[in-house]
Scaffold this motif. Structure first.
Motif, PDB file in Angstrom:
ATOM      1  N   ALA A 195       0.831  -1.209   0.000  1.00 19.10           N
ATOM      2  CA  ALA A 195       0.000   0.000   0.000  1.00 19.10           C
ATOM      3  C   ALA A 195       0.866   1.260   0.000  1.00 19.10           C
ATOM      4  O   ALA A 195       0.569   2.217  -0.718  1.00 19.10           O
ATOM      5  N   ALA A 196       1.945   1.256   0.761  1.00 17.09           N
ATOM      6  CA  ALA A 196       2.833   2.421   0.802  1.00 17.09           C
ATOM      7  C   ALA A 196       3.472   2.660  -0.568  1.00 17.09           C
ATOM      8  O   ALA A 196       3.577   3.806  -1.025  1.00 17.09           O
ATOM      9  N   ASN A 197       3.890   1.593  -1.244  1.00 19.31           N
ATOM     10  CA  ASN A 197       4.466   1.735  -2.585  1.00 19.31           C
ATOM     11  C   ASN A 197       3.421   2.232  -3.586  1.00 19.31           C
ATOM     12  O   ASN A 197       3.717   3.080  -4.434  1.00 19.31           O
ATOM     13  N   ILE A 198       2.215   1.710  -3.497  1.00 15.48           N
ATOM     14  CA  ILE A 198       1.141   2.131  -4.406  1.00 15.48           C
ATOM     15  C   ILE A 198       0.828   3.607  -4.196  1.00 15.48           C
ATOM     16  O   ILE A 198       0.721   4.372  -5.162  1.00 15.48           O
ATOM     17  N   GLU A 199       0.699   4.018  -2.948  1.00 16.94           N
ATOM     18  CA  GLU A 199       0.394   5.420  -2.656  1.00 16.94           C
ATOM     19  C   GLU A 199       1.503   6.342  -3.147  1.00 16.94           C
ATOM     20  O   GLU A 199       1.229   7.423  -3.683  1.00 16.94           O
ATOM     21  N   ALA A 200       2.773   5.927  -2.984  1.00 18.13           N
ATOM     22  CA  ALA A 200       3.894   6.740  -3.475  1.00 18.13           C
ATOM     23  C   ALA A 200       3.863   6.837  -4.996  1.00 18.13           C
ATOM     24  O   ALA A 200       4.080   7.920  -5.557  1.00 18.13           O
ATOM     25  N   ALA A 201       3.577   5.742  -5.681  1.00 19.84           N
ATOM     26  CA  ALA A 201       3.511   5.767  -7.153  1.00 19.84           C
ATOM     27  C   ALA A 201       2.382   6.691  -7.617  1.00 19.84           C
ATOM     28  O   ALA A 201       2.557   7.452  -8.570  1.00 19.84           O
ATOM     29  N   ILE A 202       1.256   6.631  -6.954  1.00 23.06           N
ATOM     30  CA  ILE A 202       0.127   7.495  -7.305  1.00 23.06           C
ATOM     31  C   ILE A 202       0.506   8.963  -7.109  1.00 23.06           C
ATOM     32  O   ILE A 202       0.162   9.814  -7.928  1.00 23.06           O
ATOM     33  N   ALA A 203       1.243   9.266  -6.037  1.00 25.72           N
ATOM     34  CA  ALA A 203       1.642  10.639  -5.725  1.00 25.72           C
ATOM     35  C   ALA A 203       2.886  11.079  -6.501  1.00 25.72           C
ATOM     36  O   ALA A 203       3.375  12.177  -6.288  1.00 25.72           O
ATOM     37  N   ASN A 204       3.380  10.203  -7.379  1.00 23.28           N
ATOM     38  CA  ASN A 204       4.571  10.496  -8.172  1.00 23.28           C
ATOM     39  C   ASN A 204       5.791  10.777  -7.275  1.00 23.28           C
ATOM     40  O   ASN A 204       6.580  11.672  -7.553  1.00 23.28           O
ATOM     41  N   GLN A 205       5.896   9.996  -6.205  1.00 25.56           N
ATOM     42  CA  GLN A 205       6.989  10.110  -5.238  1.00 25.56           C
ATOM     43  C   GLN A 205       7.862   8.850  -5.322  1.00 25.56           C
ATOM     44  O   GLN A 205       7.409   7.810  -5.805  1.00 25.56           O
ATOM     45  N   PRO A 206       9.104   8.921  -4.831  1.00 27.02           N
ATOM     46  CA  PRO A 206       9.931   7.708  -4.777  1.00 27.02           C
ATOM     47  C   PRO A 206       9.264   6.649  -3.894  1.00 27.02           C
ATOM     48  O   PRO A 206       8.661   6.977  -2.871  1.00 27.02           O
ATOM     49  N   LEU A 207       9.393   5.397  -4.294  1.00 28.75           N
ATOM     50  CA  LEU A 207       8.789   4.315  -3.515  1.00 28.75           C
ATOM     51  C   LEU A 207       9.546   4.136  -2.202  1.00 28.75           C
ATOM     52  O   LEU A 207      10.775   4.061  -2.196  1.00 28.75           O
ATOM     53  N   PRO A 208       8.823   4.064  -1.085  1.00 29.14           N
ATOM     54  CA  PRO A 208       9.503   3.905   0.198  1.00 29.14           C
ATOM     55  C   PRO A 208      10.118   2.519   0.395  1.00 29.14           C
ATOM     56  O   PRO A 208      11.053   2.356   1.172  1.00 29.14           O
ATOM     57  N   HIS A 209       9.600   1.543  -0.297  1.00 29.00           N
ATOM     58  CA  HIS A 209      10.093   0.166  -0.168  1.00 29.00           C
ATOM     59  C   HIS A 209      10.454  -0.336  -1.560  1.00 29.00           C
ATOM     60  O   HIS A 209       9.756  -1.152  -2.152  1.00 29.00           O
ATOM     61  N   ASN A 210      11.549   0.145  -2.080  1.00 24.42           N
ATOM     62  CA  ASN A 210      11.944  -0.142  -3.456  1.00 24.42           C
ATOM     63  C   ASN A 210      12.991  -1.262  -3.495  1.00 24.42           C
ATOM     64  O   ASN A 210      13.883  -1.318  -2.655  1.00 24.42           O
ATOM     65  N   SER A 211      12.865  -2.128  -4.471  1.00 22.68           N
ATOM     66  CA  SER A 211      13.804  -3.227  -4.702  1.00 22.68           C
ATOM     67  C   SER A 211      14.016  -4.066  -3.450  1.00 22.68           C
ATOM     68  O   SER A 211      15.142  -4.332  -3.043  1.00 22.68           O
TER      69      SER A 211
END
Length: 188
Positions: free
Chosen positions: A145-161
């Motif tokens: 959910a945190a990654n989805i919300e960041a992608a929607i907000a055009n922000q860096p993903l908090p839990h990337n790779s």
């Protein structure tokens, strides 16, 4: 002499006891059946895939996209099905959700492009269809959910790779052996 055994119950009480045992067995069997049914996941991968968007539609609109690579035999994929379906329902108005089955050779170009070597594998794309992150394995709903919300907000993903230890490895299909039985060891 009385031929009846004084310790054996009369025939009527035997019938009553047998009836009670049969009723108890039926009740126990029914309880076990419904108990096992309740333990099984109420959400299947098929239900999540049915709710997902076709990849060509997802890449044609201006919403960010989450691509899930999965397989029916993948226990980690199955364990995430209910959470993923609820995420799709919650965010589908702002995010595309695509599911690609790695067992379908139709998706081999995407499997190769995104270097899928374990499933479930999630690729996050921005609005311009550029990869902005990925996760592999059974990932908790909160992280997804945190990654989805960041992608929607055009922000860096908090839990990337990130990768969990609950992945199912996949291998590329092997080329068919087309050698003939008499081809070994002969030289031209």
């Amino acid at each position: 002499m009385n031929s009846e055994n004084p310790t054996s119950p009369p025939p009527a009480s035997n019938q009553l006891r047998n009836l009670l045992v049969a009723i108890a067995a039926i009740i126990l069997t029914t309880a076990l059946f419904f108990g096992f049914q309740a333990q099984q996941s109420s959400t299947s991968l098929d239900a999540v895939a049915a709710a997902a968007m076709p990849i060509d539609e997802a890449l044609a609109n201006d919403k960010p996209t989450t691509i899930e690579f999965y397989a029916d035999w993948c226990s980690s994929c199955q364990s995430m099905a209910a959470d993923n379906l609820s995420l799709e329902k919650e965010y589908s108005d702002r995010m595309n959700f695509v599911m690609l089955n790695v067992d379908n050779t139709k998706w081999l170009p995407e499997v190769t492009k995104y270097r899928v070597d374990g499933i479930p594998r999630f690729i996050f794309l921005d609005r311009a269809n550029q990869a902005i992150g990925d996760t592999t394995g059974a990932i908790p709903r909160e992280i997804m959910a945190a990654n989805i919300e960041a992608a929607i907000a055009n922000q860096p993903l908090p839990h990337n790779s990130i990768s969990s230890d609950r992945t199912s490895p996949i291998t590329e299909p092997k080329a068919a052996d087309i050698s003939q039985p008499r081809d070994h060891g002969t030289k031209s």
